[in-house]
Design an enzyme around this catalytic site. Structure first.
Site, PDB file in Angstrom:
ATOM      1  N   CYS A 114     -12.647 -33.182  55.423  1.00 38.36           N
ATOM      2  CA  CYS A 114     -12.942 -34.233  54.436  1.00 38.36           C
ATOM      3  C   CYS A 114     -14.206 -33.874  53.654  1.00 38.36           C
ATOM      4  O   CYS A 114     -14.252 -34.028  52.429  1.00 38.36           O
ATOM      5  CB  CYS A 114     -13.150 -35.584  55.112  1.00 38.36           C
ATOM      6  SG  CYS A 114     -11.708 -36.218  56.002  1.00 38.36           S
ATOM      7  N   CYS A 140     -15.449 -35.941  59.567  1.00 40.40           N
ATOM      8  CA  CYS A 140     -14.324 -35.021  59.377  1.00 40.40           C
ATOM      9  C   CYS A 140     -14.751 -33.811  58.540  1.00 40.40           C
ATOM     10  O   CYS A 140     -15.085 -33.957  57.360  1.00 40.40           O
ATOM     11  CB  CYS A 140     -13.178 -35.793  58.710  1.00 40.40           C
ATOM     12  SG  CYS A 140     -11.839 -34.762  58.082  1.00 40.40           S
TER      13      CYS A 140
END
Length: 144
Positions: free
Chosen positions: A72, A69
Protein backbone atom coordinates in the site's frame (compact mmCIF):
# COMPACT_ATOMS: atom_id res chain seq x y z
CA UNK A 1 -23.24 24.48 -22.46
CA UNK A 2 -22.69 20.77 -21.84
CA UNK A 3 -24.76 18.50 -19.64
CA UNK A 4 -24.22 18.77 -15.89
CA UNK A 5 -22.46 16.00 -13.99
CA UNK A 6 -23.28 15.18 -10.37
CA UNK A 7 -20.34 15.17 -7.96
CA UNK A 8 -20.51 14.52 -4.25
CA UNK A 9 -18.27 16.82 -2.23
CA UNK A 10 -15.66 14.60 -0.59
CA UNK A 11 -15.51 16.97 2.42
CA UNK A 12 -19.14 17.78 3.32
CA UNK A 13 -21.13 15.22 1.29
CA UNK A 14 -23.22 17.80 -0.62
CA UNK A 15 -24.16 16.80 -4.18
CA UNK A 16 -23.12 19.44 -6.74
CA UNK A 17 -23.88 19.77 -10.44
CA UNK A 18 -20.97 20.76 -12.66
CA UNK A 19 -21.08 21.29 -16.46
CA UNK A 20 -19.13 18.47 -18.10
CA UNK A 21 -16.93 20.92 -19.99
CA UNK A 22 -15.92 22.59 -16.68
CA UNK A 23 -14.77 19.45 -14.81
CA UNK A 24 -11.10 20.28 -15.41
CA UNK A 25 -11.52 23.98 -14.52
CA UNK A 26 -11.26 23.53 -10.74
CA UNK A 27 -14.93 23.34 -9.71
CA UNK A 28 -15.65 23.91 -6.02
CA UNK A 29 -18.44 22.74 -3.71
CA UNK A 30 -21.25 25.27 -3.49
CA UNK A 31 -21.66 24.54 0.22
CA UNK A 32 -18.16 24.33 1.71
CA UNK A 33 -15.87 25.52 -1.11
CA UNK A 34 -13.78 22.33 -1.27
CA UNK A 35 -12.32 21.29 -4.63
CA UNK A 36 -14.58 18.78 -6.39
CA UNK A 37 -11.91 17.55 -8.85
CA UNK A 38 -8.73 18.03 -6.80
CA UNK A 39 -6.27 16.07 -8.94
CA UNK A 40 -4.97 14.21 -5.89
CA UNK A 41 -6.31 11.35 -3.78
CA UNK A 42 -8.58 12.42 -0.92
CA UNK A 43 -8.98 10.44 2.30
CA UNK A 44 -12.68 9.68 2.80
CA UNK A 45 -14.85 7.99 5.37
CA UNK A 46 -17.24 5.14 4.47
CA UNK A 47 -20.34 7.34 4.50
CA UNK A 48 -18.92 9.81 1.93
CA UNK A 49 -17.53 6.97 -0.19
CA UNK A 50 -20.87 5.17 -0.33
CA UNK A 51 -22.77 8.35 -1.22
CA UNK A 52 -20.28 9.32 -3.95
CA UNK A 53 -20.25 5.77 -5.38
CA UNK A 54 -24.07 5.82 -5.67
CA UNK A 55 -24.45 9.40 -6.89
CA UNK A 56 -21.48 10.56 -8.97
CA UNK A 57 -21.61 10.77 -12.76
CA UNK A 58 -17.80 10.83 -13.01
CA UNK A 59 -15.81 7.61 -12.45
CA UNK A 60 -14.80 7.19 -8.80
CA UNK A 61 -11.94 4.92 -7.71
CA UNK A 62 -11.25 4.01 -4.09
CA UNK A 63 -7.95 2.61 -2.87
CA UNK A 64 -8.60 0.46 0.21
CA UNK A 65 -5.34 0.52 2.14
CA UNK A 66 -3.74 0.49 5.63
CA UNK A 67 -0.64 2.27 6.97
CA UNK A 68 1.06 -0.98 8.02
CA UNK A 69 0.79 -2.47 4.50
CA UNK A 70 4.08 -2.34 2.56
CA UNK A 71 2.54 -2.72 -0.92
CA UNK A 72 0.00 0.00 0.00
CA UNK A 73 2.82 2.38 0.90
CA UNK A 74 4.62 1.51 -2.35
CA UNK A 75 1.50 2.20 -4.42
CA UNK A 76 0.56 5.49 -2.70
CA UNK A 77 2.83 7.77 -4.81
CA UNK A 78 1.74 5.96 -7.99
CA UNK A 79 -1.93 6.44 -7.05
CA UNK A 80 -1.20 10.15 -6.51
CA UNK A 81 0.46 10.43 -9.93
CA UNK A 82 -2.55 8.76 -11.56
CA UNK A 83 -4.92 11.14 -9.76
CA UNK A 84 -3.04 14.12 -11.19
CA UNK A 85 -3.03 12.67 -14.69
CA UNK A 86 -6.77 11.92 -14.55
CA UNK A 87 -7.86 15.31 -13.14
CA UNK A 88 -11.15 16.29 -14.75
CA UNK A 89 -11.89 12.72 -15.90
CA UNK A 90 -12.01 10.67 -12.68
CA UNK A 91 -11.75 11.12 -8.92
CA UNK A 92 -9.46 8.99 -6.79
CA UNK A 93 -10.03 8.51 -3.08
CA UNK A 94 -8.42 6.48 -0.30
CA UNK A 95 -10.13 4.63 2.52
CA UNK A 96 -8.01 3.46 5.47
CA UNK A 97 -9.21 -0.04 6.38
CA UNK A 98 -7.37 0.10 9.69
CA UNK A 99 -9.49 3.09 10.76
CA UNK A 100 -12.68 1.73 9.15
CA UNK A 101 -12.49 -2.10 9.19
CA UNK A 102 -16.26 -2.42 8.74
CA UNK A 103 -16.00 -0.56 5.40
CA UNK A 104 -13.51 -3.08 4.06
CA UNK A 105 -15.80 -5.91 5.11
CA UNK A 106 -18.93 -4.31 3.66
CA UNK A 107 -17.20 -3.83 0.30
CA UNK A 108 -15.86 -7.39 0.28
CA UNK A 109 -12.20 -6.38 0.51
CA UNK A 110 -10.12 -9.51 1.15
CA UNK A 111 -6.63 -8.09 0.62
CA UNK A 112 -5.01 -4.70 0.34
CA UNK A 113 -4.24 -2.66 -1.58
CA UNK A 114 -7.47 -3.11 -3.52
CA UNK A 115 -8.91 -0.55 -5.91
CA UNK A 116 -12.65 -0.50 -6.56
CA UNK A 117 -14.05 1.58 -9.40
CA UNK A 118 -17.59 2.89 -9.76
CA UNK A 119 -19.24 4.57 -12.73
CA UNK A 120 -22.90 5.44 -13.17
CA UNK A 121 -23.73 4.41 -9.60
CA UNK A 122 -22.50 0.82 -10.02
CA UNK A 123 -19.30 -1.00 -9.22
CA UNK A 124 -17.58 -1.62 -12.55
CA UNK A 125 -14.29 -3.24 -11.60
CA UNK A 126 -11.88 -4.12 -8.80
CA UNK A 127 -8.18 -4.84 -8.76
CA UNK A 128 -6.02 -6.14 -5.91
CA UNK A 129 -2.29 -5.61 -5.64
CA UNK A 130 0.04 -2.66 -6.11
CA UNK A 131 0.17 -1.06 -9.55
CA UNK A 132 2.22 1.70 -11.20
CA UNK A 133 0.62 4.97 -12.32
CA UNK A 134 0.33 4.08 -16.06
CA UNK A 135 -1.34 0.77 -15.17
CA UNK A 136 -3.75 2.53 -12.78
CA UNK A 137 -4.62 5.10 -15.46
CA UNK A 138 -5.26 2.37 -18.05
CA UNK A 139 -7.37 0.37 -15.60
CA UNK A 140 -9.48 3.43 -14.74
CA UNK A 141 -9.86 4.23 -18.45
CA UNK A 142 -11.72 0.94 -18.87
CA UNK A 143 -14.35 1.75 -16.21
CA UNK A 144 -16.68 3.31 -18.76
Amino acid sequence: MSAARKLTCLDCGQVNRVPADRLDAGPKCGTCGAALMPGKPIEVDPKILDKAARTDDVPLVADFWAPWCGPCRMMAPEFSKAAGALKGRARLVKLNTQDFPQAGASHGIRGIPTMVGWAGGRERARQSGAMRAPEIEAWIGRLG
